[in-house]
Design a protein around this motif. Structure first.
Motif, PDB file in Angstrom:
ATOM      1  N   UNK A  33     -19.904  12.589  -3.808  1.00  0.00           N
ATOM      2  CA  UNK A  33     -19.712  13.006  -5.190  1.00  0.00           C
ATOM      3  C   UNK A  33     -18.448  12.386  -5.785  1.00  0.00           C
ATOM      4  N   UNK A  34     -18.482  12.170  -7.085  1.00  0.00           N
ATOM      5  CA  UNK A  34     -17.321  11.704  -7.846  1.00  0.00           C
ATOM      6  C   UNK A  34     -17.179  12.629  -9.044  1.00  0.00           C
ATOM      7  N   UNK A  35     -15.956  12.837  -9.452  1.00  0.00           N
ATOM      8  CA  UNK A  35     -15.794  13.772 -10.555  1.00  0.00           C
ATOM      9  C   UNK A  35     -14.492  13.586 -11.303  1.00  0.00           C
ATOM     10  N   UNK A  46      -8.563  22.002 -13.410  1.00  0.00           N
ATOM     11  CA  UNK A  46      -9.920  22.531 -13.511  1.00  0.00           C
ATOM     12  C   UNK A  46     -10.942  21.405 -13.486  1.00  0.00           C
ATOM     13  N   UNK A  47     -12.134  21.740 -13.017  1.00  0.00           N
ATOM     14  CA  UNK A  47     -13.218  20.779 -12.995  1.00  0.00           C
ATOM     15  C   UNK A  47     -13.705  20.510 -14.414  1.00  0.00           C
ATOM     16  N   UNK A  48     -13.900  19.247 -14.715  1.00  0.00           N
ATOM     17  CA  UNK A  48     -14.495  18.854 -15.995  1.00  0.00           C
ATOM     18  C   UNK A  48     -15.955  18.491 -15.791  1.00  0.00           C
ATOM     19  N   UNK A  49     -16.208  17.582 -14.864  1.00  0.00           N
ATOM     20  CA  UNK A  49     -17.577  17.141 -14.610  1.00  0.00           C
ATOM     21  C   UNK A  49     -17.633  16.499 -13.237  1.00  0.00           C
ATOM     22  N   UNK A  50     -18.809  16.581 -12.615  1.00  0.00           N
ATOM     23  CA  UNK A  50     -18.998  15.978 -11.307  1.00  0.00           C
ATOM     24  C   UNK A  50     -20.385  15.358 -11.262  1.00  0.00           C
ATOM     25  N   UNK A  60     -18.297  21.508 -16.899  1.00  0.00           N
ATOM     26  CA  UNK A  60     -17.667  22.748 -17.322  1.00  0.00           C
ATOM     27  C   UNK A  60     -18.282  23.153 -18.657  1.00  0.00           C
ATOM     28  N   UNK A  61     -18.420  24.444 -18.878  1.00  0.00           N
ATOM     29  CA  UNK A  61     -19.029  24.922 -20.124  1.00  0.00           C
ATOM     30  C   UNK A  61     -18.288  24.404 -21.352  1.00  0.00           C
ATOM     31  N   UNK A  62     -16.980  24.254 -21.226  1.00  0.00           N
ATOM     32  CA  UNK A  62     -16.158  23.867 -22.375  1.00  0.00           C
ATOM     33  C   UNK A  62     -16.405  22.435 -22.839  1.00  0.00           C
ATOM     34  N   UNK A  89      -8.603  19.793 -25.415  1.00  0.00           N
ATOM     35  CA  UNK A  89      -8.955  18.836 -24.361  1.00  0.00           C
ATOM     36  C   UNK A  89      -7.724  18.063 -23.869  1.00  0.00           C
ATOM     37  N   UNK A  90      -6.601  18.260 -24.528  1.00  0.00           N
ATOM     38  CA  UNK A  90      -5.362  17.586 -24.133  1.00  0.00           C
ATOM     39  C   UNK A  90      -4.976  17.985 -22.715  1.00  0.00           C
TER      40      UNK A  90
END
Length: 121
Positions: A33-35, A46-50, A60-62, A89-90
């Motif tokens: 996996x890469x993320x 925090x996780x953004x996307x993977x 992430x929901x956001x 998003x900063x």
């Protein structure tokens, strides 16, 4: 040794877009996996996307419906297209990857040095 190098961060106005890139280099047999993760000032990472090696992705929901993660396995690279950016998003965005460096080893988790994204209102 394995390195993850991010690029593409910068300053953008709210509503704008940026595309982050991350390339892995070094001794690589396989990448699972890469993320992308992010850490805002004073907050936890925090996780953004993977995205998996089969290109299944999770967000992430956001950031759902605004960000898109993709990868180029042949280039050991992962990308994050960020649209409709908001001041919240900063953050510093970090690339992450599970990498197998030899046929005799398992997967190890690796981080890039981070790239800063600033969204002005």
């Amino acid at each position: 040794q394995v390195q993850l190098v991010e690029s593409g961060g910068g300053l953008v106005q709210a509503g704008g877009s940026l595309r982050l890139s991350c390339a892995a280099s070094g001794s690589i047999v396989r990448i699972n996996s890469m993320g992308w993760y992010r850490q805002a000032l004073g907050k936890q990472r925090e996780l953004v996307a993977v995205i998996t090696d089969g290109s299944a992705s999770n967000y992430a929901d956001s950031v759902k419906d605004r960000f898109t993660i993709s990868r180029d396995s042949a280039r050991h690279s992962v990308y994050l297209q960020m649209n409709s950016l908001k001041p919240e998003d900063t953050a510093v965005y970090y690339c992450n990857a599970d990498i197998r460096r030899s046929v005799l080893s398992g997967f190890s988790n690796n981080w890039g040095q981070g790239t800063r994204v600033t969204v002005s209102s």
